[in-house]
Enzyme design. Sequence first.
Site, mmCIF file in Angstrom:
data_model
loop_
_atom_site.group_PDB
_atom_site.id
_atom_site.type_symbol
_atom_site.label_atom_id
_atom_site.label_comp_id
_atom_site.label_asym_id
_atom_site.label_seq_id
_atom_site.Cartn_x
_atom_site.Cartn_y
_atom_site.Cartn_z
ATOM 1 N N ASN A 88 -5.240 12.553 0.874
ATOM 2 C CA ASN A 88 -4.426 11.601 1.559
ATOM 3 C C ASN A 88 -5.119 10.809 2.693
ATOM 4 O OD1 ASN A 88 -1.817 10.433 2.149
ATOM 5 N ND2 ASN A 88 -1.862 11.812 4.131
ATOM 6 N N LYS A 89 -4.504 10.100 3.512
ATOM 7 C CA LYS A 89 -5.229 9.033 4.389
ATOM 8 C C LYS A 89 -6.316 9.801 5.301
ATOM 9 C CE LYS A 89 -5.093 5.485 4.609
ATOM 10 N NZ LYS A 89 -6.034 4.654 3.900
ATOM 11 N N ARG A 105 -7.500 -0.320 -6.593
ATOM 12 C CA ARG A 105 -7.726 0.849 -5.600
ATOM 13 C C ARG A 105 -7.827 2.090 -6.336
ATOM 14 N NH1 ARG A 105 -4.123 0.943 -0.409
ATOM 15 N NH2 ARG A 105 -6.174 2.079 0.320
ATOM 16 N N GLN A 146 -1.948 2.235 10.108
ATOM 17 C CA GLN A 146 -0.675 2.293 9.257
ATOM 18 C C GLN A 146 0.524 2.962 10.061
ATOM 19 O OE1 GLN A 146 -3.551 2.794 7.960
ATOM 20 N NE2 GLN A 146 -3.762 2.627 5.753
ATOM 21 N N ARG A 202 0.727 -1.290 -0.015
ATOM 22 C CA ARG A 202 -0.001 0.040 0.044
ATOM 23 C C ARG A 202 0.695 1.293 0.127
ATOM 24 N NH1 ARG A 202 2.427 1.775 3.757
ATOM 25 N NH2 ARG A 202 1.032 3.579 3.697
ATOM 26 N N GLY A 203 0.261 2.443 -0.076
ATOM 27 C CA GLY A 203 0.948 3.625 -0.286
ATOM 28 C C GLY A 203 1.041 3.811 -1.768
ATOM 29 N N ALA A 204 0.695 5.241 -2.180
ATOM 30 C CA ALA A 204 0.653 5.609 -3.603
ATOM 31 C C ALA A 204 1.704 4.966 -4.469
ATOM 32 C CB ALA A 204 0.115 6.987 -3.678
ATOM 33 N N ASP A 252 -2.147 10.894 -2.108
ATOM 34 C CA ASP A 252 -2.572 9.837 -2.867
ATOM 35 C C ASP A 252 -3.005 10.408 -4.108
ATOM 36 O OD1 ASP A 252 -3.055 8.577 0.085
ATOM 37 O OD2 ASP A 252 -2.737 6.669 -1.493
#
Length: 358
Positions: free
Chosen positions: A259-260, A90, A208, A47-49, A249
């Site tokens: 973002n998150k 995603r 996370q 995960r993570g863009a 993201d």
Amino acid sequence: MAEVEPIRWTESGVVMLDQRRLPGEVVYHTYTDYRHVAAAIRDMVIRGAPAIGVAAAMGVALGIKCASARSVSELRAEFEKVADAIRKTRPTAVDLFWALERMQRRFDALAGAESAEAPESEPARVERIRAGLVEEALRIHAERREADERIGILGAALLPESGRVLTQCNAGALATGGIGTALGVIRKAVEQGRQLEVLVPETRPYLQGARLTAWELKQEGIPLTLITDNMVGHFLQTGKVGAVVVGADRIAANGDTANKIGTYPMAVLAREHGVPFYVAAPVSTIDLALASGDRIPIEERPAEEVTHIGGVRIAPDVRAAHPAFDVTPHPLIAAIITERGVARAPYEESLRRLAGKA
Ligand code: MRU
């Protein structure tokens, strides 16, 4: 230098560190089927863009390498199938779509080009395309590492000499395949001798921050304090934070940044208390096709990620929502740090200038 490696291309397949099992266990999986790479992206093994972008590129390279196609047209049909499976994993991180477009452009260029050793047989063309796509995926991975280094150096100059820096989620090595974006900025500043401590919100519901950022920073000996998400206001209000630096993201053309989930309230509170709020992201995260943040698709993840922690139910059987990202409006952002330079308002101009550069 970050030691953590979330993804690697090997002759036996795409190797991924299973981020769902951290910090308890360090487990690697080797994927030999693109459908399993797609599932790994969807299920957050990776995960993570930026790391999602690398995984998408490697997934395509793997799918094409293993395809039974004997002609370029059969290979093209296979490419579409593979890209389609990965595209559906995603929706928010634009790096995934950026990487698929890069691979598509490379496919087209390879399919259109004649080999130096012409005339070329159809099987030879197919083999050249397969090899070229593996090379392109490796190039994308290498570029992520270079971008992180550059973002780190440019961003470190914006951080204070000492004190606390607040981040969100995990925008570190695990999220990019390099030294990280937001954490790369912090890493570089610490390497330069700044006396920093990182405030790490646990980042509910997927944790996370608690599971990944705390693990990464601890491995590297960077001082940190883990907090719960509802402590962010307190630490900003009591003057204990010198800067906020987060990843992204997707960044719209006007600078609005997804973002998150939890990043937006953090930015509002940072503004309220006069703390600069920085976004660190590669140019591939900028989506000039979207005029503003209200156009960014927000991923809705399973409600079980809210009602359960580590498989244990913590709430009664009720409806729960899990939008995985929120959008921070651009007026709250002091600067956007990219590998090509630091963008400031007006972002329409600065982002277009940076993203448009070769
Ligand atoms: O749902 P995730 O873990 O993929 O979300 C990750 C984030 O929101 C990160 O902050 C963002 O991708 C930047 S990663 C360098």
